[in-house]
Structure formats: C-alpha cells, structure tokens
Scaffold this motif. Structure first.
Motif, PDB file in Angstrom:
ATOM      1  N   PHE A 175       0.852  -1.193   0.000  1.00 54.53           N
ATOM      2  CA  PHE A 175       0.000   0.000   0.000  1.00 54.53           C
ATOM      3  C   PHE A 175       0.891   1.248   0.000  1.00 54.53           C
ATOM      4  O   PHE A 175       1.649   1.456  -0.919  1.00 54.53           O
ATOM      5  N   GLY A 176       0.852   2.039   1.030  1.00 54.46           N
ATOM      6  CA  GLY A 176       1.569   3.317   1.002  1.00 54.46           C
ATOM      7  C   GLY A 176       3.027   3.282   1.400  1.00 54.46           C
ATOM      8  O   GLY A 176       3.765   4.218   1.110  1.00 54.46           O
ATOM      9  N   LEU A 177       3.472   2.215   2.098  1.00 51.63           N
ATOM     10  CA  LEU A 177       4.877   2.066   2.499  1.00 51.63           C
ATOM     11  C   LEU A 177       5.381   3.272   3.290  1.00 51.63           C
ATOM     12  O   LEU A 177       6.527   3.689   3.153  1.00 51.63           O
ATOM     13  N   ARG A 178       4.556   3.804   4.156  1.00 48.93           N
ATOM     14  CA  ARG A 178       4.924   5.052   4.842  1.00 48.93           C
ATOM     15  C   ARG A 178       6.178   4.899   5.697  1.00 48.93           C
ATOM     16  O   ARG A 178       7.105   5.695   5.586  1.00 48.93           O
ATOM     17  N   THR A 234      -8.539  -4.525  -7.566  1.00 50.40           N
ATOM     18  CA  THR A 234      -9.190  -5.773  -7.156  1.00 50.40           C
ATOM     19  C   THR A 234      -9.026  -5.901  -5.642  1.00 50.40           C
ATOM     20  O   THR A 234      -8.537  -4.986  -4.980  1.00 50.40           O
ATOM     21  N   LEU A 235      -9.420  -7.054  -5.120  1.00 48.55           N
ATOM     22  CA  LEU A 235      -9.124  -7.339  -3.724  1.00 48.55           C
ATOM     23  C   LEU A 235      -7.629  -7.178  -3.493  1.00 48.55           C
ATOM     24  O   LEU A 235      -6.822  -7.535  -4.358  1.00 48.55           O
ATOM     25  N   PRO A 236      -7.212  -6.641  -2.355  1.00 51.10           N
ATOM     26  CA  PRO A 236      -5.785  -6.388  -2.120  1.00 51.10           C
ATOM     27  C   PRO A 236      -4.925  -7.640  -2.291  1.00 51.10           C
ATOM     28  O   PRO A 236      -5.257  -8.707  -1.780  1.00 51.10           O
ATOM     29  N   THR A 292       0.647  -1.176  -6.702  1.00 50.96           N
ATOM     30  CA  THR A 292      -0.206  -0.852  -5.557  1.00 50.96           C
ATOM     31  C   THR A 292      -1.655  -0.698  -5.997  1.00 50.96           C
ATOM     32  O   THR A 292      -1.951  -0.615  -7.198  1.00 50.96           O
ATOM     33  N   ILE A 293      -2.541  -0.652  -5.053  1.00 50.82           N
ATOM     34  CA  ILE A 293      -3.963  -0.551  -5.366  1.00 50.82           C
ATOM     35  C   ILE A 293      -4.327   0.894  -5.722  1.00 50.82           C
ATOM     36  O   ILE A 293      -3.702   1.849  -5.252  1.00 50.82           O
ATOM     37  N   ARG A 295     -10.434  -2.049   3.017  1.00 54.14           N
ATOM     38  CA  ARG A 295      -9.225  -2.398   3.765  1.00 54.14           C
ATOM     39  C   ARG A 295      -8.982  -1.412   4.897  1.00 54.14           C
ATOM     40  O   ARG A 295      -8.507  -1.788   5.972  1.00 54.14           O
ATOM     41  N   GLU A 296      -9.312  -0.161   4.678  1.00 52.76           N
ATOM     42  CA  GLU A 296      -9.202   0.841   5.747  1.00 52.76           C
ATOM     43  C   GLU A 296     -10.098   0.459   6.924  1.00 52.76           C
ATOM     44  O   GLU A 296      -9.698   0.578   8.093  1.00 52.76           O
ATOM     45  N   LYS A 297     -11.285  -0.035   6.619  1.00 50.80           N
ATOM     46  CA  LYS A 297     -12.188  -0.490   7.684  1.00 50.80           C
ATOM     47  C   LYS A 297     -11.621  -1.727   8.377  1.00 50.80           C
ATOM     48  O   LYS A 297     -11.686  -1.839   9.603  1.00 50.80           O
TER      49      LYS A 297
END
Length: 258
Positions: free
Chosen positions: A112-115, A193-195, A139-140, A150-152
């Motif tokens: 995802f974001g790789l923060r 799509t789904l992660p 990435t998505i 996914r956030e939820k």
C-alpha cells in the motif's frame, strides 16, 4: 508433484516392509515358546532371533520416521528456499533492512503506502537509485472500493491509506530525479481488485505476507525466500505476470472504470 508421490510411495513401502518384518520376528518368538517342550535348542534360536528382529524393526521404524521428517525439512529449505518465518512484518523488517544495504539491481514491491519504509529508507534508496537501482511498485488504486474496505478492516481513518498511496507516487517521482534512466528505472502501476498479498523482492531475497482482517500490515506473519529456489521463482514469476498484464496493472489509476 511426481516427486512428492514417489516419496510418499517410498515411505509406504518402507513402512509395509517394516511391519511384515516385525510380525515375522514376533511369529518366531511365539513358535519358539511352543516348541520349547520338544526342542530346547530350536527354542533358543527362534526366540533370540525373533526378539532381535522385533527390536531391529522398532529401531528402524523410529529412525525412518526421523529421516523422512528430515527429508521434508530439507525439501522446504533447499528446494523451496524458505529462509525465514516472521511472526510480524515488523520483525521481518529487521532482517529485510540488512539485505537492503546489499541490494544493487532491483526492488519490486506490492504494497500500500509504504509510509514507514519511505520515512526510514529514503536517503539510502536515493543513493542506490543514482547508481542505477530499478524500482517497480504495484499498488492498489487510491480510488478503489477495495481500499476503502481495507481501511475499515485495519480500523484506519477513512482516507488515510488513500493519502499514503498518493504520497507513495509522489515519493517515486522524487526518486526519479536521481535516476540516470528515470522512466525505465522508477515505475509505479495500479490495480483495482481485492488487495494482493504483500510482496518485496530485493535482488536475491524475496519477502511475502498476507493482509489479515483486524490487523495492521506490520502485525501479520511474513516469509523470506532466497533466489534459485522454487518459492522465489514462483512468486517472482507471479509478480512479472501481474506487472505485464495491461488489463490488470495500469500506469494511470484514473483508467479504471468507477
């Protein structure tokens, strides 16, 4: 698959032979006791030989179980190339960072974001990019419905993961400024799509791990594979197929139909 079937057949045959031998020995002991009244010398021969056979089969049985188990472990390590299992991705990162220092050629990522990665490794990666390191990130789409779910699942604030993905794209644009061949060496593509599972390949080391409901990515189990193994080749080929599939991966996430 054929190799596994042959190994299983070999294990079954060895077990059957051991069982037959055991009962032959046991039968000799029983016969020895029955003939004791008629021939004492024959009794001694039968009982001593039979007990030796029974004892030997027990030892062989235990040894075979150990050897077959060792054979399976050897296959996992040598054939599939499994180098490590980490309870959390945070633990994996400690090992991953060591190999990151040695990395020179390629870095392929599905995430995802790789923060945290961006915050801790930007300076190192900028130096490596200047020396020709190639980076590909899959990435998505930040607009994906699946990202909102996914956030939820991770109990994140709505829009948080979306922002980190946008920041990831900006970070890669920043790295491009240091690359001698920016358009080819630094690339990002999106899917909707789904992660996908987490994927992180640094030259000869490859890391994978799932995304689990209710857990953040840093708290999920992860695995390490080394190059020249079936596990490494399997996942590397899978990434290449996704990356080169124009129906799946797109350079512009706005190309996806809402």
């Amino acid at each position: 698959m054929i190799k596994n079937a042959l190994r299983k057949l070999e294990e079954i045959n060895a077990t059957l032979l051991n069982i037959v031998t055991f009962w032959v020995g046991a039968a000799m002991v029983v016969i020895g006791y029955f003939v004791s009244a008629y021939n004492e010398k024959l009794e001694i021969v039968l009982v001593s030989t039979g007990t030796s056979i029974v004892a030997s089969t027990i030892i062989v049985f235990l040894s075979a179980k150990y050897l077959f188990k060792q054979s399976k472990i050897k296959e996992i390590i040598e054939t599939w190339g499994l180098e490590g299992i980490f309870r959390t991705r945070a633990e994996m990162n400690l090992n991953c960072n060591l190999h990151l220092l040695e990395m020179e050629k390629e870095l392929d990522i599905i995430a995802f974001g790789l923060r945290s990665f961006r915050d801790s490794q930007s300076d190192l990666l900028q130096k490596k990019v200047k020396n020709g390191l190639k980076i590909r990130v899959l990435t998505i789409s930040p607009n994906s419905f699946f990202l909102k779910q996914r956030e939820k699942d991770e109990k994140e604030i709505e829009g948080h993961m979306k922002n980190t993905i946008i920041q990831l794209a900006e970070w890669l644009s920043w790295l491009k400024q240091s690359s001698p061949d920016a358009d080819n060496n630094i690339q990002i593509r999106y899917y909707d799509t789904l992660p996908l599972d987490f994927y992180f390949r640094q030259d000869e080391y490859l890391y994978i791990g799932p995304y689990l409901w209710g857990l953040t990515s840093q708290q999920t189990i992860s695995y390490e594979f080394r190059a020249n193994s079936q596990g490494y080749d399997y996942y590397k080929s899978y990434f290449e197929n996704l990356w080169n599939n124009t129906n799946f991966a797109k350079a512009d996430y706005t190309q996806f139909t809402p």
